[in-house]
Design a protein around this motif. Structure first.
Motif, PDB file in Angstrom:
ATOM      1  N   GLY A 222       0.872  -1.189   0.000  1.00  0.00           N
ATOM      2  CA  GLY A 222       0.000   0.000   0.000  1.00  0.00           C
ATOM      3  C   GLY A 222       0.896   1.221   0.000  1.00  0.00           C
ATOM      4  N   GLN A 223       1.856   1.220   0.925  1.00  0.00           N
ATOM      5  CA  GLN A 223       2.900   2.251   0.918  1.00  0.00           C
ATOM      6  C   GLN A 223       3.803   2.026  -0.294  1.00  0.00           C
ATOM      7  OE1 GLN A 223       3.694   4.966   2.464  1.00  0.00           O
ATOM      8  NE2 GLN A 223       5.829   5.179   1.855  1.00  0.00           N
ATOM      9  N   VAL A 224       4.082   0.754  -0.572  1.00  0.00           N
ATOM     10  CA  VAL A 224       4.791   0.348  -1.799  1.00  0.00           C
ATOM     11  C   VAL A 224       4.068  -0.859  -2.383  1.00  0.00           C
ATOM     12  CG1 VAL A 224       7.096   1.095  -1.062  1.00  0.00           C
ATOM     13  CG2 VAL A 224       6.303  -1.200  -0.497  1.00  0.00           C
ATOM     14  N   GLY A 225       4.374  -1.200  -3.620  1.00  0.00           N
ATOM     15  CA  GLY A 225       3.884  -2.442  -4.196  1.00  0.00           C
ATOM     16  C   GLY A 225       4.763  -3.603  -3.758  1.00  0.00           C
ATOM     17  N   ILE A 226       4.229  -4.813  -3.810  1.00  0.00           N
ATOM     18  CA  ILE A 226       5.055  -5.998  -3.548  1.00  0.00           C
ATOM     19  C   ILE A 226       4.764  -7.028  -4.638  1.00  0.00           C
ATOM     20  CG2 ILE A 226       5.137  -5.640  -1.065  1.00  0.00           C
ATOM     21  CD1 ILE A 226       3.055  -7.890  -0.755  1.00  0.00           C
ATOM     22  N   ASP A 227       5.650  -8.015  -4.774  1.00  0.00           N
ATOM     23  CA  ASP A 227       5.408  -9.034  -5.788  1.00  0.00           C
ATOM     24  C   ASP A 227       4.378 -10.026  -5.296  1.00  0.00           C
ATOM     25  OD1 ASP A 227       7.286  -9.859  -3.910  1.00  0.00           O
ATOM     26  OD2 ASP A 227       8.463 -11.054  -5.296  1.00  0.00           O
ATOM     27  N   MET A 228       4.775 -10.981  -4.515  1.00  0.00           N
ATOM     28  CA  MET A 228       3.841 -11.972  -4.002  1.00  0.00           C
ATOM     29  C   MET A 228       4.402 -12.489  -2.696  1.00  0.00           C
ATOM     30  SD  MET A 228       4.788 -15.115  -6.614  1.00  0.00           S
ATOM     31  CE  MET A 228       5.074 -14.255  -8.163  1.00  0.00           C
ATOM     32  N   ILE A 229       3.573 -13.161  -1.930  1.00  0.00           N
ATOM     33  CA  ILE A 229       4.060 -13.804  -0.723  1.00  0.00           C
ATOM     34  C   ILE A 229       4.203 -15.284  -1.064  1.00  0.00           C
ATOM     35  CG2 ILE A 229       3.623 -14.250   1.713  1.00  0.00           C
ATOM     36  CD1 ILE A 229       3.956 -11.267   1.112  1.00  0.00           C
ATOM     37  N   ALA A 230       5.445 -15.713  -1.290  1.00  0.00           N
ATOM     38  CA  ALA A 230       5.657 -17.083  -1.756  1.00  0.00           C
ATOM     39  C   ALA A 230       5.594 -18.069  -0.596  1.00  0.00           C
ATOM     40  CB  ALA A 230       7.008 -17.187  -2.448  1.00  0.00           C
ATOM     41  N   GLY A 231       4.947 -19.191  -0.855  1.00  0.00           N
ATOM     42  CA  GLY A 231       4.928 -20.284   0.115  1.00  0.00           C
ATOM     43  C   GLY A 231       6.006 -21.301  -0.250  1.00  0.00           C
ATOM     44  N   PRO A 232       5.961 -22.493   0.393  1.00  0.00           N
ATOM     45  CA  PRO A 232       6.932 -23.536   0.070  1.00  0.00           C
ATOM     46  C   PRO A 232       6.838 -23.945  -1.401  1.00  0.00           C
ATOM     47  CG  PRO A 232       5.576 -24.130   1.983  1.00  0.00           C
ATOM     48  CD  PRO A 232       4.985 -22.909   1.405  1.00  0.00           C
ATOM     49  N   SER A 233       7.936 -24.429  -1.954  1.00  0.00           N
ATOM     50  CA  SER A 233       7.980 -24.822  -3.362  1.00  0.00           C
ATOM     51  C   SER A 233       7.117 -26.054  -3.626  1.00  0.00           C
ATOM     52  CB  SER A 233       9.431 -25.110  -3.741  1.00  0.00           C
ATOM     53  OG  SER A 233       9.556 -25.144  -5.135  1.00  0.00           O
ATOM     54  N   GLU A 234       6.620 -26.180  -4.839  1.00  0.00           N
ATOM     55  CA  GLU A 234       5.736 -27.289  -5.219  1.00  0.00           C
ATOM     56  C   GLU A 234       6.068 -27.782  -6.615  1.00  0.00           C
ATOM     57  OE1 GLU A 234       1.725 -25.058  -3.611  1.00  0.00           O
ATOM     58  OE2 GLU A 234       2.327 -25.073  -5.725  1.00  0.00           O
ATOM     59  N   ILE A 235       5.926 -29.081  -6.806  1.00  0.00           N
ATOM     60  CA  ILE A 235       5.959 -29.618  -8.160  1.00  0.00           C
ATOM     61  C   ILE A 235       4.780 -30.570  -8.347  1.00  0.00           C
ATOM     62  CG2 ILE A 235       7.543 -31.516  -7.530  1.00  0.00           C
ATOM     63  CD1 ILE A 235       8.680 -31.223 -10.426  1.00  0.00           C
ATOM     64  N   GLY A 236       4.105 -30.429  -9.454  1.00  0.00           N
ATOM     65  CA  GLY A 236       3.065 -31.373  -9.847  1.00  0.00           C
ATOM     66  C   GLY A 236       3.540 -32.085 -11.101  1.00  0.00           C
ATOM     67  N   VAL A 237       3.442 -33.407 -11.113  1.00  0.00           N
ATOM     68  CA  VAL A 237       3.832 -34.167 -12.305  1.00  0.00           C
ATOM     69  C   VAL A 237       2.617 -34.946 -12.799  1.00  0.00           C
ATOM     70  CG1 VAL A 237       5.341 -35.956 -13.254  1.00  0.00           C
ATOM     71  CG2 VAL A 237       6.214 -34.393 -11.490  1.00  0.00           C
ATOM     72  N   ILE A 238       2.253 -34.717 -14.054  1.00  0.00           N
ATOM     73  CA  ILE A 238       1.233 -35.531 -14.702  1.00  0.00           C
ATOM     74  C   ILE A 238       1.989 -36.570 -15.540  1.00  0.00           C
ATOM     75  CG2 ILE A 238      -0.548 -35.578 -16.493  1.00  0.00           C
ATOM     76  CD1 ILE A 238      -1.413 -32.809 -15.618  1.00  0.00           C
ATOM     77  N   ALA A 239       1.792 -37.845 -15.229  1.00  0.00           N
ATOM     78  CA  ALA A 239       2.572 -38.878 -15.927  1.00  0.00           C
ATOM     79  C   ALA A 239       1.657 -40.035 -16.305  1.00  0.00           C
ATOM     80  CB  ALA A 239       3.693 -39.374 -15.018  1.00  0.00           C
ATOM     81  N   ASP A 240       1.836 -40.544 -17.516  1.00  0.00           N
ATOM     82  CA  ASP A 240       1.097 -41.747 -17.900  1.00  0.00           C
ATOM     83  C   ASP A 240       2.062 -42.930 -17.961  1.00  0.00           C
ATOM     84  OD1 ASP A 240       2.491 -41.430 -20.232  1.00  0.00           O
ATOM     85  OD2 ASP A 240       0.757 -40.852 -21.443  1.00  0.00           O
ATOM     86  N   GLU A 241       1.639 -44.007 -18.565  1.00  0.00           N
ATOM     87  CA  GLU A 241       2.457 -45.227 -18.555  1.00  0.00           C
ATOM     88  C   GLU A 241       3.747 -45.086 -19.355  1.00  0.00           C
ATOM     89  OE1 GLU A 241      -0.396 -44.782 -20.031  1.00  0.00           O
ATOM     90  OE2 GLU A 241       0.099 -45.092 -22.144  1.00  0.00           O
ATOM     91  N   THR A 242       3.853 -44.006 -20.169  1.00  0.00           N
ATOM     92  CA  THR A 242       5.088 -43.831 -20.947  1.00  0.00           C
ATOM     93  C   THR A 242       6.210 -43.178 -20.134  1.00  0.00           C
ATOM     94  OG1 THR A 242       4.560 -41.617 -21.794  1.00  0.00           O
ATOM     95  CG2 THR A 242       3.689 -43.489 -23.043  1.00  0.00           C
ATOM     96  N   ALA A 243       5.878 -42.713 -18.928  1.00  0.00           N
ATOM     97  CA  ALA A 243       6.874 -41.975 -18.134  1.00  0.00           C
ATOM     98  C   ALA A 243       7.940 -42.908 -17.572  1.00  0.00           C
ATOM     99  CB  ALA A 243       6.177 -41.221 -17.006  1.00  0.00           C
ATOM    100  N   ASN A 244       9.136 -42.379 -17.407  1.00  0.00           N
ATOM    101  CA  ASN A 244      10.248 -43.106 -16.800  1.00  0.00           C
ATOM    102  C   ASN A 244      10.219 -42.831 -15.292  1.00  0.00           C
ATOM    103  OD1 ASN A 244      12.788 -43.715 -15.698  1.00  0.00           O
ATOM    104  ND2 ASN A 244      13.799 -43.457 -17.691  1.00  0.00           N
ATOM    105  N   PRO A 245       9.979 -43.871 -14.473  1.00  0.00           N
ATOM    106  CA  PRO A 245       9.831 -43.635 -13.024  1.00  0.00           C
ATOM    107  C   PRO A 245      11.059 -42.964 -12.410  1.00  0.00           C
ATOM    108  CG  PRO A 245       9.318 -45.933 -13.582  1.00  0.00           C
ATOM    109  CD  PRO A 245       9.807 -45.287 -14.837  1.00  0.00           C
ATOM    110  N   ALA A 246      12.236 -43.289 -12.904  1.00  0.00           N
ATOM    111  CA  ALA A 246      13.456 -42.693 -12.344  1.00  0.00           C
ATOM    112  C   ALA A 246      13.506 -41.190 -12.613  1.00  0.00           C
ATOM    113  CB  ALA A 246      14.694 -43.375 -12.936  1.00  0.00           C
ATOM    114  N   TYR A 247      13.081 -40.790 -13.808  1.00  0.00           N
ATOM    115  CA  TYR A 247      13.046 -39.361 -14.127  1.00  0.00           C
ATOM    116  C   TYR A 247      12.004 -38.652 -13.245  1.00  0.00           C
ATOM    117  CZ  TYR A 247      15.407 -40.527 -18.614  1.00  0.00           C
ATOM    118  OH  TYR A 247      16.256 -40.962 -19.589  1.00  0.00           O
ATOM    119  N   VAL A 248      10.831 -39.283 -13.146  1.00  0.00           N
ATOM    120  CA  VAL A 248       9.752 -38.665 -12.356  1.00  0.00           C
ATOM    121  C   VAL A 248      10.213 -38.453 -10.916  1.00  0.00           C
ATOM    122  CG1 VAL A 248       7.448 -39.064 -11.374  1.00  0.00           C
ATOM    123  CG2 VAL A 248       7.872 -39.562 -13.805  1.00  0.00           C
ATOM    124  N   VAL A 249      10.835 -39.477 -10.345  1.00  0.00           N
ATOM    125  CA  VAL A 249      11.270 -39.378  -8.944  1.00  0.00           C
ATOM    126  C   VAL A 249      12.359 -38.312  -8.787  1.00  0.00           C
ATOM    127  CG1 VAL A 249      12.526 -40.606  -7.122  1.00  0.00           C
ATOM    128  CG2 VAL A 249      10.570 -41.692  -8.279  1.00  0.00           C
TER     129      VAL A 249
END
Lengths: 425, 425
Positions: A222-249
């Motif tokens: 309000g006095q200044v602008g801010i970017d965002m209040i970041a929370g903990p990091s997250e990753i979502g992986v959408i994987a089907d049967e073609t995915a390599n489990p080692a890469y996904v992990v």
């Protein structure tokens, strides 16, 4: 990892409850932070020196980091790191240049001009954490978009250190920071928001920090602008049967190693893949130097969601609205149109998420805790303002008079009507 | 009106102090608001009914306003008002369509694709105040940009009334609101943020409200997106000796009549004009139905700033960073490039600010209290998200491997490096 299975509605309900819990506010440090901000806004540098001595254990006479200190960082930085930073900076620049906006203007009827100007924010402050959370890559990600937007002055602050990480100072210099001040915490944020005898007041503050920094940014908004209040990091992986489990992990763990609160979420239509991922996870965890962080992270916050088909994989992941989204499928590009909510998407089996953290040029400052439902990666658009303008001729205002005064009178705002009517003469 | 005269530096210092005072937080209602939000998030409709009975004095069984109620508003609205609303809506639509963004994509090197998607926010909630502050024009200003962005569902809430202003319901219908619920205050904001049995949870909340509404929006930020926390209305007028004092005063008063806290600020290089404005001000104030509001507003918050030349007029007004800016000069258009901070600009002697409130098509939801230094009018860009995407081929990731792993190891993030290295095979 906790496994969720059921109808889309059942899984959606669980995800919604988890999301509410994630965003519940931590208000414990608010009172302390408010006191620090008020003190700094009133006493300036004197207050800054006291807090820096108390919290960082260092006595500072001059907060400004000298040009010599910055230049000598080039002598101590590893040559490989310097080369990698330069390549990353070039990629970040070429990606973000595409975000530049221009204004517009139209003349809808005779005597009327309407338009929109685009102006850079004048002065921006970037917060860079100290200690182990000091990431040179984050310096590039915060500063380069501001520079492209045309910000006139970029001030960086970072907590004082006996020895600064040279990569931080070099990244700041490469990206185009104008001045660096060694001050951190809520007191540093307050200095940027209100200005002190030595630290210039800025118009907007960006950059990550601990709970004190995050709370201070919220308080000075309000006095200044801010970017965002970041929370903990997250990753979502959408994987089907073609995915390599080692890469996904490997990719799930690349987020899990950040923080015990980090979230790694796999959505798959293949129970076979889910089983393989769990076996591989144990194998890779044992080899990981940061196992002590990654293990509790996946055990507490890791999720494997079993979706009944490909459409459901995307529908459920849109509810998660992850910061990072990997699509580990053949022809992943063709599924882009099914993504509604995500900060940054990584397509196919080879586009590992750390490519985006360091190198590809997309920004790694991203919306967390499902805020990608309504917000975006840090970008050039965060460092500009759009200003509307209108010009009506005498004839055009008379043409519009009846409509305008009708609305003004109906809202009970007579002076509004009068301002139009007085221009009759 | 208080007159400020001196060097640019002296005036700048006074303006900075006034701005800090303006943005100091009002935290008195925070505890109450937090309690209401928690209660509504847990008990849903039951809590809403209790608060609505307590605060609005009305017992509600069904919060949803029926289609019949909305359609019958068309029978009671004044035909002139209906026509004016339709014209205004068309202008707002044609202006805001120009803000629509598209994504981009590039292929910086072989095997690499980078791009940005643009997606609408899925569901938006619009708050519309009750009573005398219920402005149909604000309904149009909040809803039309969301609609153009492609928002799938727009929910409006407004405090229950014995009889709704038909213009509010008609404006909502014209603009494309999907559902209206009769609930207001912090409890209404909480319902939109968390959802209840009857009110759907939204992704972003926009629209003005009293201190309870504003505080509630701040509290739920993170769980949902919000537009901005608007302060009292402001007008800045830059006028030289060619300005008509009667026009200038009418426009200053059109903001002053909003609120005793509203601010009207004239910057001029002509003491003669300043004198004429003060005489005219007294004359027009006496004729104003809302004199009881406008008089304390100009007496307490009105400012006449005497600038030494044209350049200084713009430099000082850029420090004020007003919500509305009028340039009451000949060839006003030519001075656009001197404006750095403003929400919306009105050019020349005939473009009275109320044209923008109701009619021109530019948005009237604007940044106040100097926040135009870092933010913009409500626009289509507030209702979209930008999503990054990246695709690297196997060859491309091997090419980038050394740089990425160098940076990952230097930041102590081994799992990041491992996710790249594992893809060698």
């Amino acid at each position: 990892m906790k496994r969720l299975k059921g109808t889309n509605e059942e899984i959606a309900r669980i995800l919604a409850e988890e999301q509410v819990a994630l965003t519940q506010q931590n208000i414990t440090v608010e009172a302390t932070v408010r006191e620090i901000i008020q003190d700094v806004s009133q006493r300036g540098d004197e207050a800054l020196r006291e807090y820096t001595k108390a919290f960082d254990g260092i006595e500072i006479t001059d907060f400004r980091l000298s040009e010599t200190a910055i230049q000598s960082a080039y002598n101590t930085i590893e040559p490989d790191v310097l080369a990698a930073l330069k390549h990353a900076a070039a990629n970040i620049e070429s990606y973000h240049k595409q975000q530049m906006e221009t204004g517009f203007e139209d003349q809808p009827v005779d005597g009327v001009i309407r338009g929109q100007l685009v102006r850079p924010i004048e002065r921006v402050g970037v917060y860079v954490p100290g200690g182990t959370a000091a990431y040179p890559s984050s310096v590039l990600m915060n500063v380069i978009p501001a520079k492209i937007a045309g910000v006139k002055e970029i001030i960086m602050i970072t907590p004082p250190q006996q020895t600064f990480n040279p990569a931080i100072l070099v990244a700041a210099d490469l990206a185009g920071v104008d001045q660096i001040f060694q001050v951190g915490g809520a007191q540093g944020v307050a200095a940027l928001a209100y200005g002190t005898q030595t630290i210039p007041k800025v118009d907007k503050i960006t950059g990550p920090g601990n709970i004190y920094v995050a709370t201070a940014k919220k308080e000075v908004f309000g006095q200044v602008g801010i970017d965002m209040i970041a929370g903990p990091s997250e990753i979502g992986v959408i994987a089907d049967e073609t995915a390599n489990p080692a890469y996904v992990v490997a990719d799930l763990l690349s987020q899990a190693e950040h923080d015990v609160l980090a979230r790694a979420i796999l959505v798959t239509n293949s129970e076979k893949l889910a089983d393989a991922v769990e076996i591989e996870l144990e194998k890779q965890l044992k080899q990981l130097p940061r196992e002590n962080i990654a293990r509790p992270s996946v055990e507490n916050n890791g999720r494997i969601i079993i979706a009944k088909d490909k459409g459901s994989m995307f529908a459920l992941m849109n509810l998660v609205a992850p910061e990072h989204l990997e699509i580990a499928m053949e022809n992943a590009y063709d599924y882009l149109d099914q993504v509604e909510n995500a900060g940054s998407i990584f397509l196919g089996h080879y586009t590992s998420e750390p490519i985006g953290d360091y190198y590809a040029g997309t920004n790694h400052v991203l919306p967390t805790t499902a805020t990608s439902r309504f917000s975006s990666a840090l970008g050039v658009y965060d460092f500009i303002k759009r200003i509307q303008y209108t010009q009506y001729s005498k004839a055009a205002i008379h043409e519009a008079e009846k409509d305008i005064t009708t609305l003004a009178y109906s809202e009970g705002l007579q002076a509004h009507a009068k301002a139009i009517e007085i221009r009759k003469d």
